[in-house]
Design a protein around this motif. Structure first.
Motif, PDB file in Angstrom:
ATOM      1  N   ASN A  74       1.271  -0.980   0.005  1.00 40.80           N
ATOM      2  CA  ASN A  74       0.526   0.471  -0.233  1.00 40.80           C
ATOM      3  C   ASN A  74       0.742   1.140   0.171  1.00 40.80           C
ATOM      4  O   ASN A  74       0.711   2.474  -0.862  1.00 40.80           O
ATOM      5  N   ALA A  75       1.884   1.515   0.361  1.00 43.92           N
ATOM      6  CA  ALA A  75       2.877   2.519   0.464  1.00 43.92           C
ATOM      7  C   ALA A  75       3.262   2.808  -1.070  1.00 43.92           C
ATOM      8  O   ALA A  75       3.443   3.965  -1.735  1.00 43.92           O
ATOM      9  N   LYS A  76       3.537   1.750  -1.744  1.00 46.94           N
ATOM     10  CA  LYS A  76       4.235   1.788  -3.022  1.00 46.94           C
ATOM     11  C   LYS A  76       3.169   2.078  -4.297  1.00 46.94           C
ATOM     12  O   LYS A  76       3.086   1.850  -5.187  1.00 46.94           O
ATOM     13  N   THR A  77       1.711   1.767  -3.576  1.00 46.10           N
ATOM     14  CA  THR A  77       0.134   1.407  -4.293  1.00 46.10           C
ATOM     15  C   THR A  77       0.376   0.891  -5.263  1.00 46.10           C
ATOM     16  O   THR A  77       0.490   1.173  -6.468  1.00 46.10           O
ATOM     17  N   THR A  78       1.037  -0.621  -4.651  1.00 48.57           N
ATOM     18  CA  THR A  78       1.552  -1.494  -6.089  1.00 48.57           C
ATOM     19  C   THR A  78       0.661  -2.890  -5.585  1.00 48.57           C
ATOM     20  O   THR A  78       1.026  -3.290  -4.425  1.00 48.57           O
ATOM     21  N   VAL A  79      -0.008  -3.866  -6.636  1.00 51.59           N
ATOM     22  CA  VAL A  79      -0.457  -5.121  -5.869  1.00 51.59           C
ATOM     23  C   VAL A  79       1.186  -5.541  -7.540  1.00 51.59           C
ATOM     24  O   VAL A  79       0.824  -5.955  -8.790  1.00 51.59           O
ATOM     25  N   TYR A  80       0.932  -6.780  -7.233  1.00 48.75           N
ATOM     26  CA  TYR A  80       1.426  -8.264  -7.762  1.00 48.75           C
ATOM     27  C   TYR A  80       1.293  -9.317  -7.036  1.00 48.75           C
ATOM     28  O   TYR A  80       0.329  -9.609  -6.820  1.00 48.75           O
ATOM     29  N   LEU A  81       1.403 -10.036  -8.909  1.00 50.19           N
ATOM     30  CA  LEU A  81       1.683 -11.367  -9.322  1.00 50.19           C
ATOM     31  C   LEU A  81       2.489 -11.835  -9.804  1.00 50.19           C
ATOM     32  O   LEU A  81       2.909 -12.067 -10.544  1.00 50.19           O
TER      33      LEU A  81
END
Length: 123
Positions: A74-81
């Protein structure tokens, strides 16, 4: 308004790994559940994985369970797969998705879509 941009797709041999990233704009990222969907040629778009706004809950399609892992920063506003043990049948365009009210389990749940990134798994 949330804008989503996927990256990390490419060509990989069967059994290999890839990590997709989805960067989101906006200061409300941590309020959204996030998800990944995919669409193979000639097929409908299907659910792959989803994660709650806090990251405390996840869900996966049976076809990827045990091989794929969804996570978020959430700090990087990124989601990963993270995709491991890839199979030719994983070949598809992968889409990032965001939903304010619920986990991204169905197309109809999604508020925002990314533009997609191609993943090709060769046999």
């Amino acid at each position: 308004q949330v804008q989503l941009g996927e990256s990390g797709g490419g060509l990989v041999q069967a059994g290999g790994s890839l990590r997709l990233s989805c960067a989101a704009s906006g200061r409300t990222f941590n309020r959204y559940s996030m998800g990944w969907f995919r669409q193979a040629p000639g097929k409908e778009r299907e659910f792959v994985a989803t994660i709650s706004s806090s990251g405390g809950s996840t869900a996966y399609a049976d076809s990827v369970k045990g091989r794929f892992t969804i996570s978020r920063d959430n700090a990087k506003t990124t989601v990963y797969l993270q995709m491991n043990s890839l199979k030719p049948e994983d070949t598809a365009v992968y889409y990032c998705a965001a939903d304010l009210a619920r986990l991204c389990l169905r197309d109809s749940d999604v508020d925002y879509w990314g533009q997609g990134t191609q993943v090709t798994v060769s046999s």
